[in-house]
Design an enzyme around this catalytic site. Sequence first.
Site, PDB file in Angstrom:
ATOM      1  N   LYS A 129      79.835  89.493  28.776  1.00 15.04           N
ATOM      2  CA  LYS A 129      79.387  88.252  28.123  1.00 15.04           C
ATOM      3  C   LYS A 129      80.538  87.690  27.321  1.00 15.04           C
ATOM      4  O   LYS A 129      81.401  88.440  26.862  1.00 15.04           O
ATOM      5  CB  LYS A 129      78.214  88.563  27.184  1.00 15.04           C
ATOM      6  CG  LYS A 129      77.328  87.377  26.903  1.00 15.04           C
ATOM      7  CD  LYS A 129      76.289  87.213  27.975  1.00 15.04           C
ATOM      8  CE  LYS A 129      75.458  85.969  27.791  1.00 15.04           C
ATOM      9  NZ  LYS A 129      74.301  85.980  28.685  1.00 15.04           N
ATOM     10  N   ASP A 169      75.707  79.798  29.504  1.00 15.96           N
ATOM     11  CA  ASP A 169      74.659  80.343  28.635  1.00 15.96           C
ATOM     12  C   ASP A 169      74.386  79.195  27.650  1.00 15.96           C
ATOM     13  O   ASP A 169      74.709  78.040  27.967  1.00 15.96           O
ATOM     14  CB  ASP A 169      75.144  81.640  27.957  1.00 15.96           C
ATOM     15  CG  ASP A 169      74.000  82.456  27.341  1.00 15.96           C
ATOM     16  OD1 ASP A 169      73.318  83.178  28.080  1.00 15.96           O
ATOM     17  OD2 ASP A 169      73.768  82.356  26.123  1.00 15.96           O
TER      18      ASP A 169
HETATM   19  N1  GLU Z   1      73.665  83.495  30.869  1.00 13.60           N
HETATM   20  C1  GLU Z   1      72.769  83.908  31.904  1.00 13.60           C
HETATM   21  C2  GLU Z   1      72.113  85.218  31.526  1.00 13.60           C
HETATM   22  O1  GLU Z   1      71.856  85.458  30.372  1.00 13.60           O
HETATM   23  C3  GLU Z   1      73.400  83.873  33.286  1.00 13.60           C
HETATM   24  C4  GLU Z   1      74.610  84.727  33.480  1.00 13.60           C
HETATM   25  C5  GLU Z   1      75.307  84.538  34.828  1.00 13.60           C
HETATM   26  O2  GLU Z   1      74.820  83.808  35.675  1.00 13.60           O
HETATM   27  O3  GLU Z   1      76.345  85.181  34.982  1.00 13.60           O
HETATM   28  O4  GLU Z   1      71.769  86.025  32.352  1.00 13.60           O
END
Ligand code: GLU
Length: 450
Positions: A129, A169
């Site tokens: 992340k 996100d």
């Molecule tokens: N931010 C999204 C999540 O919390 C998607 C992450 C992504 O597609 O890599 O899963």
Amino acid sequence: MKGVDEKLAPMIAEVLSRNAGEGEFHQAVQEVLDSLTRVIAKRPDYLNDALLERICEPERQIIFRVPWIDDKGQVQVNRGFRVQFNSALGPYKGGIRFHPSVTLGTIKFLGFEQTFKNALTGMPIGGGKGGSDFNPRGRSNGEIMRFCQSFMTELHRHLGEYTDVPAGDIGVGGREIGYMFGQYKRLTNRYEAGVLTGKALVYGGSRARTEATGYGAVYFVERMLQSRGDSVEGKRVVVSGSGNVAIYTIEKIREFGGIVVACSDSNGFVVDEAGIDLDLVKDIKEVRRARIAEYAEIKKSARYVERGHGSIWDVPCQIAMPSATQNELTDKGARSLVANGVLVVGEGANMPSTPEAVRVFKEAGVLFAPGKAANAGGVATSALEMQQNASRDSWTFEQTETRLASIMRNIHDTCAQTAEEYGEPGDYVLGANIAGFVRVAEAMRALGVI
Ligand code: GLU
């Protein structure tokens, strides 16, 4: 069982003390390790080789300065983060969040959750992340672009389609992904489509990726209800938030015959007994990037309640879908939902319910779908986007959505079966944590001491 708790307690204490002050990370770790008590009772070998300690320690944490110039010509500086949590199952995968509340602890909690969520999808993706404490609110297009370019100028050296694949996100959508991809391409001189997901269709994005998190959460809830001989049809639904997840949750709920009566943003919430007008929400949020308060100015059937003057969780409903942000739903909200007869809570956001709220739902026998299972449709479709990029292919909307729906059914069934196997039928929190953990743990063990 007591013996296991005694073995896990010092481990939890160690994680808390070496990550001092990172409350959200503590919360996420504590929840997973609590669930593991039952696994360790059956499989004490998971305590060997510091496996749990390694799982709680990110593989790599990158913190960097992001300098940029605002429209007035003033130099601004923000902090950027990328936590590459676990790559046992595949390249690090997870979104980037731009929000003033972002700290290292926030990104660590999200990266930890992402690792198990990604494992649950069954796709070959590890967990990571990223983000920044940059506040996009009120910033011009030019400022957003310059910020994204500066952010990527540092981050690009840590990425790659086989290394780390970010996406969006909170605060990061298609526009920001485009600016970051453009800068990555320029710096590396490589058209590496699979290095970011959530791209626009015109340059390698996947159909249904925009809709995937919200749609997936509703597929999960529908499957939960179906397994009890019920369905979303005719149910009153409250969805918090009005961003990407909330919008496509509302869309799918309506398709399944449910009625969404409320949604929100960080300033307040709107209640529309006639059913939330999704085109209006999309126009306010996706086109004009304005506040949800405007909804009630335009729609006379709606009322707006400002933050501090009431809670969206006091609006009676049978299905609640918290889809805004972490810890938005506390025990107070949970008690109110239960008192008003809520049947299902499906988490669209990451960790939106506090541990106390989850306890209230459990005691009341509410069907509770934790975010790491229910909102996995977004990242699962990101993995489908990577698949299309790797094969230089582009699938139809229908084909992609069919894959998404089947992944969500699988995640549901895996969580349900795992909960049953460990003696707690219906406990999706336990099922998700254990099923995700076992997959990551088995891969880590196969790879040696990593
Ligand atoms: N931010 C999204 C999540 O919390 C998607 C992450 C992504 O597609 O890599 O899963």
